[in-house]
Design an enzyme around this catalytic site. Structure first.
Site, PDB file in Angstrom:
ATOM      1  N   HIS A  74       1.096  -1.531   0.570  1.00 26.41           N
ATOM      2  CA  HIS A  74      -0.821   0.233   0.141  1.00 26.41           C
ATOM      3  C   HIS A  74       0.445   1.197  -0.146  1.00 26.41           C
ATOM      4  O   HIS A  74       1.960   1.382   1.360  1.00 26.41           O
ATOM      5  CB  HIS A  74      -0.803   0.325   1.326  1.00 26.41           C
ATOM      6  CG  HIS A  74      -2.229  -1.228   0.720  1.00 26.41           C
ATOM      7  ND1 HIS A  74      -3.478  -0.817   1.153  1.00 26.41           N
ATOM      8  CD2 HIS A  74      -2.084  -2.097   1.580  1.00 26.41           C
ATOM      9  CE1 HIS A  74      -4.126  -1.760   1.118  1.00 26.41           C
ATOM     10  NE2 HIS A  74      -3.259  -2.234   1.138  1.00 26.41           N
ATOM     11  N   TYR A 202      -8.922   6.096   7.170  1.00 28.60           N
ATOM     12  CA  TYR A 202      -8.982   6.275   8.600  1.00 28.60           C
ATOM     13  C   TYR A 202      -9.856   7.473   8.422  1.00 28.60           C
ATOM     14  O   TYR A 202      -9.308   8.566   8.384  1.00 28.60           O
ATOM     15  CB  TYR A 202      -7.969   6.955   9.011  1.00 28.60           C
ATOM     16  CG  TYR A 202      -6.756   5.868   9.705  1.00 28.60           C
ATOM     17  CD1 TYR A 202      -5.666   5.461   8.221  1.00 28.60           C
ATOM     18  CD2 TYR A 202      -6.274   5.214  10.915  1.00 28.60           C
ATOM     19  CE1 TYR A 202      -5.157   4.557   8.332  1.00 28.60           C
ATOM     20  CE2 TYR A 202      -5.493   4.108  10.563  1.00 28.60           C
ATOM     21  CZ  TYR A 202      -4.869   3.997  10.138  1.00 28.60           C
ATOM     22  OH  TYR A 202      -3.270   3.036   9.835  1.00 28.60           O
ATOM     23  N   PRO A 291      -3.728   1.638  19.040  1.00 31.52           N
ATOM     24  CA  PRO A 291      -3.528   0.580  17.628  1.00 31.52           C
ATOM     25  C   PRO A 291      -3.618   1.308  17.121  1.00 31.52           C
ATOM     26  O   PRO A 291      -3.169   1.320  15.293  1.00 31.52           O
ATOM     27  CB  PRO A 291      -4.875  -0.758  17.432  1.00 31.52           C
ATOM     28  CG  PRO A 291      -5.753   0.194  18.474  1.00 31.52           C
ATOM     29  CD  PRO A 291      -4.908   0.783  19.966  1.00 31.52           C
ATOM     30  N   LYS A 295       1.612   0.506  14.883  1.00 32.23           N
ATOM     31  CA  LYS A 295       3.130   0.632  15.628  1.00 32.23           C
ATOM     32  C   LYS A 295       3.448  -0.470  16.261  1.00 32.23           C
ATOM     33  O   LYS A 295       4.451  -0.924  16.751  1.00 32.23           O
ATOM     34  CB  LYS A 295       3.449   1.491  15.670  1.00 32.23           C
ATOM     35  CG  LYS A 295       3.655   3.268  15.373  1.00 32.23           C
ATOM     36  CD  LYS A 295       4.929   2.971  14.217  1.00 32.23           C
ATOM     37  CE  LYS A 295       4.579   4.269  13.124  1.00 32.23           C
ATOM     38  NZ  LYS A 295       5.344   2.655  11.836  1.00 32.23           N
ATOM     39  N   TYR A 382       4.576   6.737   9.329  1.00 35.30           N
ATOM     40  CA  TYR A 382       3.494   5.938   8.815  1.00 35.30           C
ATOM     41  C   TYR A 382       4.560   3.858   8.368  1.00 35.30           C
ATOM     42  O   TYR A 382       4.181   3.479   9.234  1.00 35.30           O
ATOM     43  CB  TYR A 382       2.367   5.580   7.938  1.00 35.30           C
ATOM     44  CG  TYR A 382       1.395   4.730   8.021  1.00 35.30           C
ATOM     45  CD1 TYR A 382      -0.025   5.051   8.923  1.00 35.30           C
ATOM     46  CD2 TYR A 382       1.322   4.022   7.320  1.00 35.30           C
ATOM     47  CE1 TYR A 382      -1.030   3.900   8.992  1.00 35.30           C
ATOM     48  CE2 TYR A 382      -0.029   2.840   6.848  1.00 35.30           C
ATOM     49  CZ  TYR A 382      -1.047   3.121   8.437  1.00 35.30           C
ATOM     50  OH  TYR A 382      -1.765   2.380   8.393  1.00 35.30           O
TER      51      TYR A 382
END
Ligand code: DHB
Length: 395
Positions: A74, A202, A291, A295, A382
Site C-alpha cells: 500500500h 482513517y 492501535p 505501530k 507510518y
C-alpha cells in the site's frame, strides 16, 4: 528437568520468534517457550500493517517469502474528515510503502521457518518467574503442558512475553513504567466482503472514529470507536453496519457476513527498565501503544533488530551494544508512542469534547493534509523510521 542454552526467549509472538530466527542466522542457539498452543498463536487475529523495514527484515532473512507474494503493498492511506477524503501519498512523500499482511500469517511463516531449521520452540510451557537476573546464568522457571517443572538456564533471558510479562515482573515489578489509558476502545469486526476502497480509510467523523482496513480480496477488517466497556455481542449485524457506514460518509461499504467481533482497549505503556543484568525486555513486554497507526508489531521488530546484534556482541565479549540497548530502544519507542498518541487524539472523538475541541481537531487535520511537511511527517512515521542496526542483521 533442566535445559541449557545460550538465550532463553519467553514468548513465541513476533518479537520472540524473530529474535530466535536472527540469532540462529548468527549461529546462536536459543530456546523459545510460550504458554499458548501453536494453534492459538497461529489463529489469533491481530493487526495487519507492516512497515517497509519490517517487510525487508522478514523477506531478506528468509523468515517469510509470503509477505511479498500474499501481502499487499500500500502506497498511501485515505484520511477522511468533515465529509472530505484526502490521500496521504507515501510513495510521493517518502518513496516508501507498507504491506498489508496479517500478523498471524507472519507468525505461521516464522514458526514454520524455525521448526524447519530444527529449532527448539516449546508450546504450552508457562514461564513462572526468572531467577538470578543479575548473575551470568539467569534461569527461567517454567511448567510444561503436563504440569511438570522445567528450568532453562542460559547466558541471557529475553522477555518477549507480551503486556502481562512475567519477565518484566522479575526486572522491575509488573506495572512499573509510564502508563496512560484512553476513554475509548475499538470495536473490531471481520467480515466476508470485497474491499470497500483501494486503500485503508482513517475517518474522523462526528459520531467518532472508524477505520476501514482489509485482510484479503475476500475478507475485510473494520473498526469503530466505542466505549471501553462495550459488549461485543450486544449489537446486531445491521446495527454494526449502520454504525460503520455513518462514520465514512462518501464511501459505500461493501457489507457481508460478520464472523468475528472484538473490543480492543487503548493503552500506552513504556516499562521503566528494559534490562536488568542478563534479562532484557522487547515488544509488548516493554511497551504498549494504542492501535491507531499500527505501530505495535513494527516496534517489536525494531527492538529485536537492535537486540539481536547487541546479544551477538555480548556473547562475543563486547558489552557496549547491550549496555546502550535500553537507551537506543527507548528513543524509537517514544517516537512511536508519540505517533500513536497523535494519530489517536487527532482522529477520535473525545467524550465530552466541546465545539472548540472539535473545530481545533479539524484544524489540525487540515494543517496536516494541506502541508507537504505534514503529509511527509505522517508518511515517514507510518511507513517506519530507519531501523538502527539493520545492516548487520541483514548482512
Ligand atoms: C489495522 C490496525 C491498525 O491499528 C491500523 O492502524 C491499520 C490497520 C488492521 O488491523 O488492519
Amino acid at each position: 528437568m533442566t535445559v541449557r542454552t545460550r538465550v532463553t526467549i519467553i514468548g513465541a509472538g513476533p518479537a520472540g520468534l524473530l529474535l530466535a530466527h536472527l540469532l540462529d542466522r548468527q549461529g546462536i542457539e536459543s530456546v523459545v517457550i510460550d504458554s499458548r498452543t501453536r494453534e492459538e498463536i497461529e489463529t489469533t487475529i491481530r493487526a495487519g500493517i507492516l512497515e517497509q523495514g519490517t517487510v525487508e527484515v522478514l523477506s531478506q532473512t528468509g523468515a517469510s517469502d509470503r509477505v511479498l507474494t500474499v501481502g499487499q503493498r500500500h502506497e498511501g492511506i485515505d484520511l477522511a474528515f468533515a465529509g472530505e477524503h484526502h490521500r496521504i501519498d507515501f510513495a510521493a512523500t517518502t518513496g516508501r510503502a507498507v504491506w498489508l499482511y496479517p500478523q498471524h500469517e507472519a507468525l505461521k511463516d516464522l514458526i514454520a521457518a524455525r521448526l524447519a531449521a530444527g529449532q527448539d520452540i516449546r508450546f504450552g510451557v508457562r514461564a513462572e518467574r526468572v531467577e538470578d537476573p543479575d548473575s551470568d546464568r539467569p534461569r527461567v522457571v517454567a511448567t510444561d503442558g503436563d504440569g511438570a517443572p522445567l528450568e532453562i538456564e542460559a547466558d541471557w533471558v529475553v522477555g518477549a512475553d507480551g503486556s502481562r510479562s512475567v519477565a518484566r515482573a522479575s526486572i522491575s515489578g509488573r506495572h512499573s513504567g509510564a502508563f496512560r489509558e484512553y476513554p475509548f476502545a475499538w470495536f473490531g469486526i471481520l467480515c466476508e466482503a470485497p474491499p470497500s476502497a483501494e486503500e485503508l480509510i482513517y475517518s474522523n467523523s462526528q459520531q467518532g472514529f472508524a477505520l476501514i482496513s482489509q485482510r484479503s480480496p475476500e475478507v475485510q477488517r473494520m473498526y469503530f470507536q466505542c466505549d471501553p466497556d462495550a459488549d461485543p455481542n450486544a449489537m446486531s449485524e445491521a446495527e454494526l453496519w449502520d454504525t460503520l457506514q455513518a462514520r465514512v460518509p462518501g464511501t459505500t461499504l461493501n457489507q457481508g457476513r460478520i464472523f468475528q467481533r472484538d473490543v480492543l482497549r487503548f493503552r500506552s505503556f513504556v516499562a521503566s527498565d528494559l534490562r536488568r543484568g542478563r534479562v532484557v525486555l522487547v515488544g509488548d513486554a516493554a511497551h504498549t501503544v494504542p492501535p491507531t497507526g499500527a505501530k505495535g508489531m513494527n516496534l517489536a521488530v525494531a527492538d529485536v533488530v537492535l537486540l539481536a546484534d547487541a546479544l551477538r556482541a555480548a556473547l562475543a565479549g563486547d558489552d557496549a551494544p547491550i549496555d546502550a540497548f535500553p537507551e537506543r530502544a527507548q528513543q524509537r519507542i517514544w517516537k512511536a508512542q508519540h505517533f500513536s498518541w497523535w494519530m489517536t487524539s487527532m482522529l477520535h472523538l473525545q467524550p465530552g469534547a466541546s465545539d472548540f475541541d472539535r473545530q481545533r481537531q479539524l484544524g489540525e487535520l487540515r494543517t496536516v493534509v494541506e502541508s507537504e511537511a505534514g503529509r511527509t511527517y505522517l508518511a515517514e512515521a507510518y511507513t517506519g523510521w530507519p531501523l538502527a542496526g539493520v545492516e548487520r542483521v541483514l548482512g
